[in-house]
Design an enzyme around this catalytic site. Structure first.
Site, short mmCIF file in Angstrom:
data_model
loop_
_atom_site.label_atom_id
_atom_site.label_comp_id
_atom_site.label_asym_id
_atom_site.label_seq_id
_atom_site.Cartn_x
_atom_site.Cartn_y
_atom_site.Cartn_z
N HIS A 1 0.83 -1.21 0.00
CA HIS A 1 0.00 0.00 0.00
C HIS A 1 0.86 1.25 0.00
O HIS A 1 2.10 1.19 0.12
CB HIS A 1 -0.93 0.01 1.21
N CYS B 1 3.96 -4.44 6.44
CA CYS B 1 3.47 -4.32 5.07
C CYS B 1 4.54 -3.80 4.13
O CYS B 1 5.61 -3.37 4.54
CB CYS B 1 2.24 -3.41 5.02
#
Length: 416
Positions: free
Chosen positions: A326, A344
């Site tokens: 992301h 992430c």
């Protein structure tokens, strides 16, 4: 000299055909006796022979479900047999070599009324009816990917069941995968991340772009086993394999590379999970599960206390445990140089948008490097690509291998 008077039965072909049904007409007429008595006896004999007799193994209103329907003819050879339910559904079947017995290919479903009609080789017919007992519990399933979707080359077929499946081999026998190019593949069983029974079908290698895939789950009338309940419907879905794309992430060099048809499309500097603890990223071959856009990520949902609570753009889910790729503009100083996220794969807004707009659900993400906390578990998203194909095939219930329930694996974190 004695005289023999022969009597002839009145000719009524239409009436005989109507009442004969399945009968074989073979009345023997004698040469003596009164005319009225002989004619009456002959008609009685004919009527007695005109009934075709069949037996059906399932009878009554509470017949046992999960059994094949077996129709047996008392005399002669069966010509056709029809077994239909109240909704017009039909059970296909096969005749025995001697033509006396017909057996359905599939089993009778629970809570269903059936009508049976059999015709013999003499043109006669017979009918029967029965109904099966209602199920104590009904099992249902969730299919992925969605029907008529277009997905990446790494997307497996995945089935998650509402209730436990103990009769795995019986269920797997009813799952038929058809591809437009005879792709080799296998089913493999595991416990889903949610704790439910799950079976996936993956090809030996990544799909070829353009492949059309169909799944027919002919489960109506199949018993899941103890605590699982019955299946009471069939399922069908299909999808098309889209562009040949692959994302490679190197945790040690801190770069994400997008390839299409083997050619590099984009090289993106990024920052992954902080190594040495629970904030580290997973390595291994995973598959893009969903493109979720802008979502709220909270550290407390993955056991990291109150470390963060952010709205995150261009979110692409890679695992059930919460590992995403992301946008992470707050980590800009580490892109391309260090892993400093909470698990992430973070990129700039512009690069995250480019990747988000380019990738498809089902695209493989191959993550390598030492800065990881381990390899993604089989059930944590789609981790089956981390197994060699022979090891994956061994997870088929029809392969007779031990451990068909699969691995529960480890958990990860949702990071920012």
């Amino acid at each position: 000299m004695s005289r023999i008077r022969r009597h002839t039965l009145p000719r009524r072909p239409a009436r005989i055909a109507a009442i004969a049904g399945t009968a074989v007409l073979a009345a023997a007429l004698t040469a003596c006796g009164g005319g009225d008595s002989s004619s009456s006896d002959a008609k009685s004999d004919l009527k007695a022979q005109k009934k075709t007799e069949i037996s059906v193994n399932l009878t009554g209103k509470q017949a046992k479900a999960g059994e094949p329907v077996k129709v047996t003819l008392a005399d002669g050879r069966l010509q056709t047999v029809s077994v239909t339910d109240a909704k017009g559904g039909r059970l296909e079947g096969r005749l025995s070599a001697d033509g006396k017995t017909w057996t359905s290919v599939r089993t009778a479903a629970p809570g269903t009324s059936y009508s049976v009609e059999a015709k013999d080789d003499k043109g006669g017919s017979a009918k029967a009816e029965f109904a099966t007992a209602a199920p104590d519990k009904v099992n249902k399933l969730t299919l992925a990917p969605g029907k008529d979707s277009t997905v990446g080359v790494g997307q497996p077929l995945s089935i998650v069941f509402d209730h436990p499946v103990k009769n795995k081999a019986e269920v797997e026998k009813q799952l038929k995968v058809t591809t437009s190019n005879n792709t080799e593949g296998s089913w493999g069983w595991m416990e889903d991340y949610s704790g439910k029974s799950r079976v996936d079908w993956r090809p030996k290698d990544y799909w070829k772009s353009g492949t059309k895939v169909t799944l027919e789950a002919n489960l109506n009338g199949v018993d899941s086993g103890p605590s699982g309940g019955w299946f009471v419907k069939d399922y069908k879905t299909g999808f098309t394999v889209g562009k040949n794309q692959l994302v490679k992430i190197d945790l040690d060099s801190h770069h994400l590379k997008l390839f299409r048809d083997g050619e590099l499309v984009k090289d993106v500097p990024m920052s992954a999970g902080t190594p040495g603890g629970e904030k580290a990223s997973w390595r291994g071959k995973t598959v893009l599960m969903s493109k979720e856009g802008t979502i709220n990520m909270k550290s407390e949902t993955v056991g990291l206390g109150d470390a963060y609570d952010k709205m995150v753009d261009y979110s692409m889910r890679l695992t059930w445990s919460g590992m995403y790729a992301h946008a992470a503009p707050w980590n800009a100083s580490y892109f391309g140089s260090a892993n400093k996220s909470s698990g992430c794969i973070g990129m700039s807004d512009a690069n995250a948008k480019f990747v988000y707009d380019s990738v498809q659900v089902g695209d493989p993400f191959e993550i390598t490097g030492d800065d990881a906390k381990g390899t993604q578990a089989l059930n944590n998203g789609y981790g089956e690509w981390n197994l060699a194909y022979d090891a994956w095939k061994a997870k088929s219930a029809l392969a007779g291998a031990a451990g068909n329930t699969g691995a529960t694996g480890s958990t990860g974190t949702t990071g920012n």
